[in-house]
Design a protein around this motif. Structure first.
Motif, PDB file in Angstrom:
ATOM      1  N   GLY A 199       7.875 -10.782  -4.638  1.00  0.00           N
ATOM      2  CA  GLY A 199       7.283 -12.121  -4.729  1.00  0.00           C
ATOM      3  C   GLY A 199       5.942 -12.115  -4.032  1.00  0.00           C
ATOM      4  N   TRP A 200       5.470 -13.294  -3.610  1.00  0.00           N
ATOM      5  CA  TRP A 200       4.124 -13.366  -3.028  1.00  0.00           C
ATOM      6  C   TRP A 200       4.020 -12.533  -1.762  1.00  0.00           C
ATOM      7  CZ3 TRP A 200       0.517 -14.362  -6.118  1.00  0.00           C
ATOM      8  CH2 TRP A 200       0.740 -15.227  -7.189  1.00  0.00           C
ATOM      9  N   CYS A 201       4.998 -12.683  -0.847  1.00  0.00           N
ATOM     10  CA  CYS A 201       4.923 -11.918   0.412  1.00  0.00           C
ATOM     11  C   CYS A 201       5.183 -10.440   0.157  1.00  0.00           C
ATOM     12  CB  CYS A 201       5.967 -12.420   1.413  1.00  0.00           C
ATOM     13  SG  CYS A 201       5.663 -14.083   2.021  1.00  0.00           S
ATOM     14  N   SER A 202       6.281 -10.172  -0.544  1.00  0.00           N
ATOM     15  CA  SER A 202       6.697  -8.784  -0.677  1.00  0.00           C
ATOM     16  C   SER A 202       5.701  -7.953  -1.484  1.00  0.00           C
ATOM     17  CB  SER A 202       8.108  -8.713  -1.270  1.00  0.00           C
ATOM     18  OG  SER A 202       8.329  -9.742  -2.197  1.00  0.00           O
ATOM     19  N   ARG A 203       5.026  -8.557  -2.479  1.00  0.00           N
ATOM     20  CA  ARG A 203       4.041  -7.745  -3.217  1.00  0.00           C
ATOM     21  C   ARG A 203       2.840  -7.428  -2.319  1.00  0.00           C
ATOM     22  NH1 ARG A 203       2.251 -11.527  -8.130  1.00  0.00           N
ATOM     23  NH2 ARG A 203       4.472 -11.838  -8.012  1.00  0.00           N
ATOM     24  N   GLY A 204       2.513  -8.361  -1.406  1.00  0.00           N
ATOM     25  CA  GLY A 204       1.446  -8.078  -0.430  1.00  0.00           C
ATOM     26  C   GLY A 204       1.857  -6.944   0.488  1.00  0.00           C
ATOM     27  N   ILE A 205       3.121  -6.955   0.893  1.00  0.00           N
ATOM     28  CA  ILE A 205       3.629  -5.914   1.801  1.00  0.00           C
ATOM     29  C   ILE A 205       3.617  -4.550   1.092  1.00  0.00           C
ATOM     30  CG2 ILE A 205       5.711  -5.121   3.017  1.00  0.00           C
ATOM     31  CD1 ILE A 205       6.363  -8.189   3.414  1.00  0.00           C
ATOM     32  N   ALA A 206       4.032  -4.558  -0.190  1.00  0.00           N
ATOM     33  CA  ALA A 206       4.055  -3.310  -0.964  1.00  0.00           C
ATOM     34  C   ALA A 206       2.631  -2.790  -1.177  1.00  0.00           C
ATOM     35  CB  ALA A 206       4.745  -3.556  -2.307  1.00  0.00           C
ATOM     36  N   MET A 207       1.725  -3.702  -1.518  1.00  0.00           N
ATOM     37  CA  MET A 207       0.331  -3.321  -1.783  1.00  0.00           C
ATOM     38  C   MET A 207      -0.300  -2.690  -0.544  1.00  0.00           C
ATOM     39  SD  MET A 207      -2.711  -5.975  -2.992  1.00  0.00           S
ATOM     40  CE  MET A 207      -1.971  -7.294  -2.186  1.00  0.00           C
ATOM     41  N   ARG A 208      -0.077  -3.307   0.621  1.00  0.00           N
ATOM     42  CA  ARG A 208      -0.691  -2.788   1.851  1.00  0.00           C
ATOM     43  C   ARG A 208      -0.019  -1.478   2.303  1.00  0.00           C
ATOM     44  NH1 ARG A 208      -4.754  -5.020   0.319  1.00  0.00           N
ATOM     45  NH2 ARG A 208      -5.558  -6.899   1.324  1.00  0.00           N
ATOM     46  N   ALA A 209       1.300  -1.342   2.033  1.00  0.00           N
ATOM     47  CA  ALA A 209       1.980  -0.085   2.381  1.00  0.00           C
ATOM     48  C   ALA A 209       1.382   1.060   1.565  1.00  0.00           C
ATOM     49  CB  ALA A 209       3.479  -0.205   2.119  1.00  0.00           C
ATOM     50  N   ALA A 210       1.171   0.793   0.278  1.00  0.00           N
ATOM     51  CA  ALA A 210       0.594   1.829  -0.592  1.00  0.00           C
ATOM     52  C   ALA A 210      -0.804   2.190  -0.109  1.00  0.00           C
ATOM     53  CB  ALA A 210       0.553   1.325  -2.032  1.00  0.00           C
ATOM     54  N   ALA A 211      -1.571   1.166   0.301  1.00  0.00           N
ATOM     55  CA  ALA A 211      -2.941   1.419   0.762  1.00  0.00           C
ATOM     56  C   ALA A 211      -2.948   2.261   2.038  1.00  0.00           C
ATOM     57  CB  ALA A 211      -3.663   0.093   1.007  1.00  0.00           C
ATOM     58  N   LEU A 212      -1.857   2.181   2.806  1.00  0.00           N
ATOM     59  CA  LEU A 212      -1.761   2.983   4.035  1.00  0.00           C
ATOM     60  C   LEU A 212      -1.228   4.396   3.749  1.00  0.00           C
ATOM     61  CD1 LEU A 212      -0.328   0.198   6.360  1.00  0.00           C
ATOM     62  CD2 LEU A 212      -2.443   1.456   6.795  1.00  0.00           C
ATOM     63  N   GLY A 213      -0.918   4.653   2.475  1.00  0.00           N
ATOM     64  CA  GLY A 213      -0.498   6.007   2.108  1.00  0.00           C
ATOM     65  C   GLY A 213       1.003   6.194   1.995  1.00  0.00           C
ATOM     66  N   ALA A 214       1.745   5.081   2.021  1.00  0.00           N
ATOM     67  CA  ALA A 214       3.206   5.207   1.885  1.00  0.00           C
ATOM     68  C   ALA A 214       3.590   5.408   0.428  1.00  0.00           C
ATOM     69  CB  ALA A 214       3.879   3.955   2.441  1.00  0.00           C
ATOM     70  N   ASN A 215       4.783   5.900   0.255  1.00  0.00           N
ATOM     71  CA  ASN A 215       5.416   6.033  -1.040  1.00  0.00           C
ATOM     72  C   ASN A 215       6.329   4.820  -1.183  1.00  0.00           C
ATOM     73  OD1 ASN A 215       6.425   7.742  -3.166  1.00  0.00           O
ATOM     74  ND2 ASN A 215       5.791   9.410  -1.745  1.00  0.00           N
ATOM     75  N   VAL A 216       6.035   3.919  -2.109  1.00  0.00           N
ATOM     76  CA  VAL A 216       6.725   2.619  -2.069  1.00  0.00           C
ATOM     77  C   VAL A 216       7.792   2.492  -3.153  1.00  0.00           C
ATOM     78  CG1 VAL A 216       6.420   0.110  -2.194  1.00  0.00           C
ATOM     79  CG2 VAL A 216       4.682   1.524  -1.076  1.00  0.00           C
ATOM     80  N   ILE A 217       8.960   2.041  -2.733  1.00  0.00           N
ATOM     81  CA  ILE A 217      10.052   1.692  -3.658  1.00  0.00           C
ATOM     82  C   ILE A 217      10.246   0.189  -3.550  1.00  0.00           C
ATOM     83  CG2 ILE A 217      12.549   1.897  -4.088  1.00  0.00           C
ATOM     84  CD1 ILE A 217      12.406   4.660  -2.682  1.00  0.00           C
ATOM     85  N   VAL A 218      10.404  -0.480  -4.701  1.00  0.00           N
ATOM     86  CA  VAL A 218      10.658  -1.929  -4.690  1.00  0.00           C
ATOM     87  C   VAL A 218      12.052  -2.188  -5.227  1.00  0.00           C
ATOM     88  CG1 VAL A 218       9.994  -4.123  -5.779  1.00  0.00           C
ATOM     89  CG2 VAL A 218       8.222  -2.565  -4.931  1.00  0.00           C
TER      90      VAL A 218
END
Ligand SMILES: NC(=O)c1ccc[n+]([C@@H]2O[C@H](COP(=O)([O-])OP(=O)(O)OC[C@H]3O[C@@H](n4cnc5c(N)ncnc54)[C@H](O)[C@@H]3O)[C@@H](O)[C@H]2O)c1
Length: 415
Positions: free
Chosen positions: A215-234
């Motif tokens: 949602g609004w918060c979680s997509r922001g969290i996922a986007m910023r995690a990816a930008a920090l170099g994480a491998n993201v699972i939703v």
């Protein structure tokens, strides 16, 4: 007593924090200037329950500059900053909040805040509204309506409106474009990682991060995690959001599959038990768990406490729980909203937008309460547009304007 804070002598530190955010909140500064001249809230009583840190304190001072008689409390037992609460008491506002209050003390503070007999509420999670509809309806005698800051509060208010029990109009500030598009996405996105990083002192790059919700918060969290170099699972329950996450480049799978893969878990759904003990039993040793949703019901903390064979303070703000498998899971901020309970919340520039919506929505309630129904009301497009234009002006950003020819073209249908 006009205030109940931990230690009034902390006020100078609180003022330092408030002055810092004020310098980064041009919209609120502009409103403060206007309010000092026009006094739109002269003689009006406002009760406010919002995470009590520096940005919230500045909003309270801006409303007070407009003539409002303010009564202030926090909106979570861990999010109040004692120095900031002391500064507000020092400024002469009624303040009832301290960090680490028990649940009982927290709800007593909500009551004390309402003993002000407010005309307008500024709520974050609907605790003020709920108290006025359950334990203390006697304090609602002078109420005109209020404004709700967050998704979970709006969900609770809509449930009340559906059942026909809501006794006054409430503006869904969360649903304004100038709120959730920026606050929930970029604000929660950045501040959640700020908190996890400062509390763990670990690298995010190369980690497997599991984000619960898109949602609004979680997509922001996922986007910023990816930008920090994480491998993201939703993980999601909504098929459309799941497609969005997939098309944004993330792996999507159910939590039972994600549980053994993740190094760091962040849930922000507004739902309960998104991470259960069953999931935790499958996690890697040392997995880090955090919640950015409003209530501490997303990680099953009660179940975890029952299932744990040992606990330890792993680091400040991090509790380790050992499960029967021998593995440990590390929970940040007791599963309470991580960016506010164990950090400073959203960046000031973000809350500048959200709180400008709050201030103008409070004015709207003041001017229109007589003609409003007792239901949940949207913020007007006009308020959104005024705030967006002021924000761009504060950045010195100009945008184009439709020409007359373009306007006519967009209003025509003949080819
Ligand atoms: N931490 C903060 O500073 C902050 C700021 C704003 C909002 N919030 C809170 O964060 C929460 C989420 O707000 P939002 O605006 O992102 O809401 P939203 O409605 O935009 O998103 C929630 C998402 O979670 C998904 N979801 C629901 N139950 C789920 C489950 N069991 N498993 C997986 N996914 C699930 C939904 O499908 C939806 O996509 C709310 O509690 C809100 O009040 C926190």
């Amino acid at each position: 007593m006009e205030y109940q804070v931990r230690d009034i002598s902390l006020a100078p530190l609180g003022w330092q924090k408030i002055n810092w955010v004020k310098n980064n909140m041009p919209l609120l500064r502009g409103l403060e200037e206007e309010f000092l001249k026009t006094k739109p809230f002269q003689g009006i009583k406002i009760s406010l329950s919002v995470h009590l840190e520096a940005k919230t304190a500045y909003l309270s001072l801006v409303l007070a500059a407009g003539g409002a008689e303010m009564s202030v409390t926090g909106s979570n037992v861990l999010s109040t900053q004692d120095d900031v609460a002391a500064a507000l008491a020092d400024a002469g506002l009624k303040v009832f909040a301290y960090h680490g209050a028990t649940e009982e003390e927290y709800y007593r503070h909500i009551e004390m805040c309402l003993e002000h007999k407010p005309n307008i509420l500024i709520d974050d999670g609907a605790d003020l509204v709920t108290m006025l509809h359950t334990k203390r309806p006697d304090l609602a005698a002078e109420i005109w309506g209020g404004c709700e800051e967050t998704t979970t509060g709006v969900i609770r208010l809509k449930a009340m409106a559906r059942q026909g029990v809501l006794k006054f109009p409430m503006v869904a500030v969360n649903d304004a474009d100038c709120k959730h598009l920026f606050d929930n996405r970029y604000g929660t996105g950045q501040s959640t990682w700020d908190s996890i990083m400062r509390n763990t002192n670990l690298i995010i790059a190369a980690k497997k991060v599991v984000v619960v919700g898109y949602g609004w918060c979680s997509r922001g969290i996922a986007m910023r995690a990816a930008a920090l170099g994480a491998n993201v699972i939703v993980t999601e329950i909504d098929p459309i959001k799941a497609i969005e996450a997939k098309m944004d480049g993330f792996d999507v799978m159910p939590m039972r599959q994600a549980a053994p893969l993740g190094d760091i878990f962040v849930t922000a759904t507004g739902c309960c038990k998104t991470i259960t003990v069953e999931h935790m039993m499958k996690m890697k040793d040392g997995a880090i768990l955090s919640n950015a949703g409003h209530f501490d019901s997303e990680i099953d903390m009660a179940g975890l406490k029952e299932a744990a064979v040992a606990t330890k303070e792993a680091r400040k703000n991090i509790t380790g729980y050992q499960l029967t498998s021998g593995n440990w899971v590390n929970v940040v901020a007791e599963g309470r909203l991580v960016n506010i309970a164990a950090a400073d919340g959203h960046p000031a520039e973000i809350m500048d937008l959200s709180f400008a919506v709050q201030a103008l929505s409070a004015m709207y309630i003041k001017d229109h309460h007589k003609e409003l129904e007792n239901t949940v009301i949207d913020v007007s497009d006009e308020i959104d547009s005024v705030i967006a234009r002021r924000k761009l002006a504060a950045w010195g950003v100009e945008i184009d304007k439709l020409t007359k020819e373009q306007e006519d073209y967009l209003n025509s249908w003949e080819v």
